[in-house]
Design a protein around this motif. Structure first.
Motif, PDB file in Angstrom:
ATOM      1  N   ALA A  32       0.709  -1.444   0.000  1.00 45.10           N
ATOM      2  CA  ALA A  32       0.107   0.515  -0.035  1.00 45.10           C
ATOM      3  C   ALA A  32       0.788   0.946   0.447  1.00 45.10           C
ATOM      4  N   ILE A  33       2.111   1.595   1.189  1.00 44.94           N
ATOM      5  CA  ILE A  33       2.519   1.872   0.738  1.00 44.94           C
ATOM      6  C   ILE A  33       3.913   2.875  -0.640  1.00 44.94           C
ATOM      7  N   LEU A  34       4.085   1.868  -1.011  1.00 44.28           N
ATOM      8  CA  LEU A  34       4.365   2.246  -2.333  1.00 44.28           C
ATOM      9  C   LEU A  34       3.615   2.671  -3.468  1.00 44.28           C
ATOM     10  N   PHE A  71      -5.755   0.679   7.700  1.00 45.86           N
ATOM     11  CA  PHE A  71      -4.124   1.360   7.736  1.00 45.86           C
ATOM     12  C   PHE A  71      -4.413   1.885   6.092  1.00 45.86           C
ATOM     13  N   VAL A  72      -5.065   1.680   5.233  1.00 48.67           N
ATOM     14  CA  VAL A  72      -4.956   2.725   3.807  1.00 48.67           C
ATOM     15  C   VAL A  72      -4.944   4.232   4.433  1.00 48.67           C
ATOM     16  N   ILE A  73      -6.169   3.561   5.158  1.00 40.73           N
ATOM     17  CA  ILE A  73      -6.918   5.683   5.580  1.00 40.73           C
ATOM     18  C   ILE A  73      -5.954   6.389   6.646  1.00 40.73           C
ATOM     19  N   THR A  74      -5.399   5.236   7.638  1.00 38.65           N
ATOM     20  CA  THR A  74      -4.629   6.289   7.942  1.00 38.65           C
ATOM     21  C   THR A  74      -3.595   6.918   8.112  1.00 38.65           C
ATOM     22  N   LEU A  75      -3.174   6.050   7.148  1.00 41.02           N
ATOM     23  CA  LEU A  75      -1.404   6.266   5.900  1.00 41.02           C
ATOM     24  C   LEU A  75      -2.114   7.372   5.621  1.00 41.02           C
ATOM     25  N   ILE A  76      -2.856   7.572   4.858  1.00 44.28           N
ATOM     26  CA  ILE A  76      -3.338   8.967   4.210  1.00 44.28           C
ATOM     27  C   ILE A  76      -3.244  10.110   4.929  1.00 44.28           C
ATOM     28  N   ASP A  77      -4.064  10.006   5.814  1.00 48.66           N
ATOM     29  CA  ASP A  77      -4.454  10.964   7.085  1.00 48.66           C
ATOM     30  C   ASP A  77      -2.995  11.521   8.008  1.00 48.66           C
ATOM     31  N   MET A 101     -21.046   1.027   6.609  1.00 51.77           N
ATOM     32  CA  MET A 101     -20.877   2.003   7.331  1.00 51.77           C
ATOM     33  C   MET A 101     -20.144   2.301   8.076  1.00 51.77           C
ATOM     34  N   LEU A 102     -19.043   0.604   8.440  1.00 49.56           N
ATOM     35  CA  LEU A 102     -17.679   0.779   9.247  1.00 49.56           C
ATOM     36  C   LEU A 102     -16.595   1.801   8.785  1.00 49.56           C
ATOM     37  N   ILE A 103     -16.286   1.619   7.114  1.00 49.10           N
ATOM     38  CA  ILE A 103     -15.005   2.322   7.038  1.00 49.10           C
ATOM     39  C   ILE A 103     -15.552   3.914   7.139  1.00 49.10           C
ATOM     40  N   LYS A 104     -16.980   4.260   6.769  1.00 52.18           N
ATOM     41  CA  LYS A 104     -17.377   5.387   6.785  1.00 52.18           C
ATOM     42  C   LYS A 104     -17.142   5.880   8.543  1.00 52.18           C
ATOM     43  N   SER A 105     -17.183   5.651   9.124  1.00 51.19           N
ATOM     44  CA  SER A 105     -16.700   6.041  10.539  1.00 51.19           C
ATOM     45  C   SER A 105     -15.442   6.342  10.709  1.00 51.19           C
ATOM     46  N   TRP A 106     -14.347   5.280  10.510  1.00 57.34           N
ATOM     47  CA  TRP A 106     -12.892   5.968  10.078  1.00 57.34           C
ATOM     48  C   TRP A 106     -12.721   7.136   9.246  1.00 57.34           C
ATOM     49  N   LEU A 107     -13.430   7.671   8.082  1.00 53.38           N
ATOM     50  CA  LEU A 107     -13.484   9.031   7.395  1.00 53.38           C
ATOM     51  C   LEU A 107     -14.001  10.208   8.878  1.00 53.38           C
TER      52      LEU A 107
END
Length: 255
Positions: A32-34, A71-77, A101-107
């Motif tokens: 994902a980082i790459l 992980f990707v959401i945290t990485l970008i944020d 619904m769960l993913i949206k709560s992380w954004l």
């Protein structure tokens, strides 16, 4: 894969190709980082963000890896703030509803506003000229086909990995440049009224870019996008030529 109508590079994700648990989390996270780093390199001023197309077609429960998504959401944020332009989600299966619904709560609220669910080609065409997209995404371009590393890529990769001395020199020079830029920026932020502070900051920023470029061959490698000439980074060839012609004492000039 082209750009959207405002000039942002387009990044396409096919979660169907990812199977939860197939590889250790560490490997998936590094991948994902790459990917994020590759698309960062596609940005050209004044454009500072990318558009993501998430094609959910064919996804099943085994493809929904919530650990990887978080992980990707945290990485970008945390490391690439404001690098996201829009996210288009296509071909959603019904099983995605509960996960969303769960993913949206992380954004964050600002990112939530950038998510668009697309239900037709006409809807997508409002944002992207379909002629730049592959056939699997309503476009006319050939679908993605990975071009593996060439023999030259492999030789270059192995040469840089073996050059531990050159890597140490490049790493030290990069961190020196980081510290210099940080110190000058801190002076500027604290209200240093020296008339030369802005020009000094500009110069240290230039040195930082140069030092990171010199370090790049030791921490990165040429990719598919280099082989199809979407990315052009001559530093790989320049550094390799310098290395093979001076194997005993690799010399790297940073500033």
């Amino acid at each position: 894969m082209g750009h959207d109508r405002v000039g942002r590079p387009i990044c396409c994700i096919h979660p169907k190709e990812h199977i939860k648990g197939q590889f250790p989390h560490e490997y998936s996270e590094k991948m994902a980082i790459l990917c994020v780093e590759i698309y960062r390199k596609l940005l050209q001023p004044p454009i500072e963000s990318v558009t993501i197309i998430a094609d959910m077609g064919g996804c099943e429960a085994k493809n929904f890896d919530l650990h990887q998504i978080k992980f990707v959401i945290t990485l970008i944020d945390n490391y690439y703030p404001d690098s996201l332009g829009l996210i288009f989600i296509l071909n959603c299966p019904w099983i995605f509803d509960k996960s969303w619904m769960l993913i949206k709560s992380w954004l964050s609220p600002s990112v939530q506003k950038k998510v668009r669910f697309i239900h037709s080609a006409d809807e997508l065409a409002e944002f992207i000229d379909l002629s730049v997209l592959p056939k699997r995404l309503y476009g006319t371009q050939p679908d993605f086909k990975f071009i593996p590393p060439t023999t030259e890529d492999e030789v270059m990769f192995n040469a840089f990995r073996a050059d531990t001395k050159g890597k140490a020199i490049a790493e030290a020079a990069h961190w020196d440049a980081v510290q210099n830029y940080f110190n000058v920026t801190l002076q500027w932020a604290n209200g240093n009224e020296d008339g030369n502070i802005l020009s000094e900051r500009k110069e240290t920023r230039k040195q930082l870019r140069h030092a990171f470029e010199q370090r790049s061959p030791y921490i990165s490698t040429r990719t598919h996008y280099h082989r199809v000439e979407v990315l052009k980074e001559p530093i790989f060839q320049v550094a390799y030529d310098r290395l093979v012609h001076n194997k005993e004492e690799p010399s790297i000039t940073f500033f």
